[in-house]
Scaffold this active site. Structure first.
Site, short mmCIF file in Angstrom:
data_model
loop_
_atom_site.label_atom_id
_atom_site.label_comp_id
_atom_site.label_asym_id
_atom_site.label_seq_id
_atom_site.Cartn_x
_atom_site.Cartn_y
_atom_site.Cartn_z
N LYS A 115 -7.12 -5.02 -3.05
CA LYS A 115 -7.86 -5.52 -1.89
C LYS A 115 -8.78 -4.45 -1.35
O LYS A 115 -8.54 -3.26 -1.56
CB LYS A 115 -6.88 -5.99 -0.80
CG LYS A 115 -5.98 -4.88 -0.30
CD LYS A 115 -4.92 -5.42 0.63
CE LYS A 115 -4.04 -4.35 1.21
NZ LYS A 115 -4.73 -3.34 2.02
N ASP B 74 0.79 -1.25 0.00
CA ASP B 74 0.00 0.00 0.00
C ASP B 74 0.82 1.29 0.00
O ASP B 74 0.49 2.24 0.74
CB ASP B 74 -0.96 0.00 1.20
CG ASP B 74 -1.97 -1.14 1.17
OD1 ASP B 74 -1.90 -1.97 0.25
OD2 ASP B 74 -2.82 -1.21 2.07
N CYS C 42 -1.96 -2.70 7.68
CA CYS C 42 -1.84 -3.65 6.57
C CYS C 42 -0.56 -4.46 6.59
O CYS C 42 -0.57 -5.64 6.24
CB CYS C 42 -2.06 -2.93 5.25
SG CYS C 42 -3.78 -2.36 5.12
C1 VGL Z 1 -4.66 0.65 5.63
C2 VGL Z 1 -6.26 1.50 7.03
C3 VGL Z 1 -7.22 1.36 6.03
C4 VGL Z 1 -3.22 0.28 5.45
C5 VGL Z 1 -5.60 0.50 4.64
O1 VGL Z 1 -2.75 0.21 4.29
O2 VGL Z 1 -2.55 0.06 6.47
N1 VGL Z 1 -5.01 1.15 6.82
N2 VGL Z 1 -6.88 0.87 4.86
#
Ligand code: VGL
Ligand code: ZN
Length: 200
Positions: A109, A11, A154
């Site tokens: 995702k 991410d 994540c």
């Molecule tokens: C994430 C919160 C919501 C992350 C993704 O990548 O850690 N955190 N969506």
């Protein structure tokens, strides 16, 4: 490093970097160390948080909730987030300096409205698979190195699932940054150590 090791880059998207909708402090600082690691791995995977705008993890989709409130979802407690990483928006794009062209696979995702997905292996119900496990097994991967954002969400969930699936797992904390909500970072480090994730 050998071909049995995969680098999982979690991410590294604009919304998690400075100025983004769910900014992780120092988020963009992970880009340079990650780029420096890519050449060492035979398999390189990017994960991409990829939500529809009506996603149930967004506080804005609940009339009585604010960002960072906790909601009871069918699969357990769920933090409600500011709208972030909405499909096909600039916030969902990878950081412009990330060497995304070197990735062999991109795992999206969080695209099912009713379930959030922190881990790159399973959604938050811990049973709906993303397909990443099969991809890694078909390439005879036995070890994973995990980097990216956010360390306490994540990255942590990806690392715990990797251990649960039997992969030797190393998290390179120098190439991660955390959100740190109410002690979540300390809790994440503790949980990863308990699960025999190697922390470097
Ligand atoms: C994430 C919160 C919501 C992350 C993704 O990548 O850690 N955190 N969506
Ligand atoms: Zn998300």
């Amino acid at each position: 490093m050998s071909n049995s090791s995969a680098l999982l880059i979690i991410d590294v998207q604009n919304d998690f970097c400075e100025g983004g909708a769910l900014e992780v402090p120092g988020g963009s600082q992970v880009v340079a160390p990650i780029n420096a690691m890519i050449a060492d791995y035979g398999t390189v995977v990017l994960s991409q948080d990829w939500h529809p705008s009506d996603h149930s993890s967004f506080a804005s989709n609940h009339s009585d909730k604010d960002p960072f409130d906790i909601m009871q979802a069918s699969y357990g407690p769920q933090v409600l987030w500011p709208d972030h990483c909405v499909q096909a928006t600039d916030g969902a794009n990878f950081h412009r300096d990330l060497d995304a062209s070197k990735a062999h696979m991109i795992v999206r995702k969080g695209f099912r409205r009713e379930i959030d997905s922190y881990s790159a292996f399973f959604e938050n119900d811990q049973t709906t698979p993303t397909g990443l496990e099969g991809y890694l097994r078909s390439r005879n991967v036995t070890d994973v190195a995990i980097v990216g954002l956010a360390l306490d969400f994540c990255v942590q969930f990806t690392a715990l699932d990797a251990r649960r699936l039997g992969f030797e797992t190393t998290v390179f904390a120098v190439a991660c940054r955390a959100i740190d909500l109410d002690g979540s970072l300390e809790q994440a480090m503790h949980a990863m150590r308990n699960a025999n994730v190697v922390l470097k």
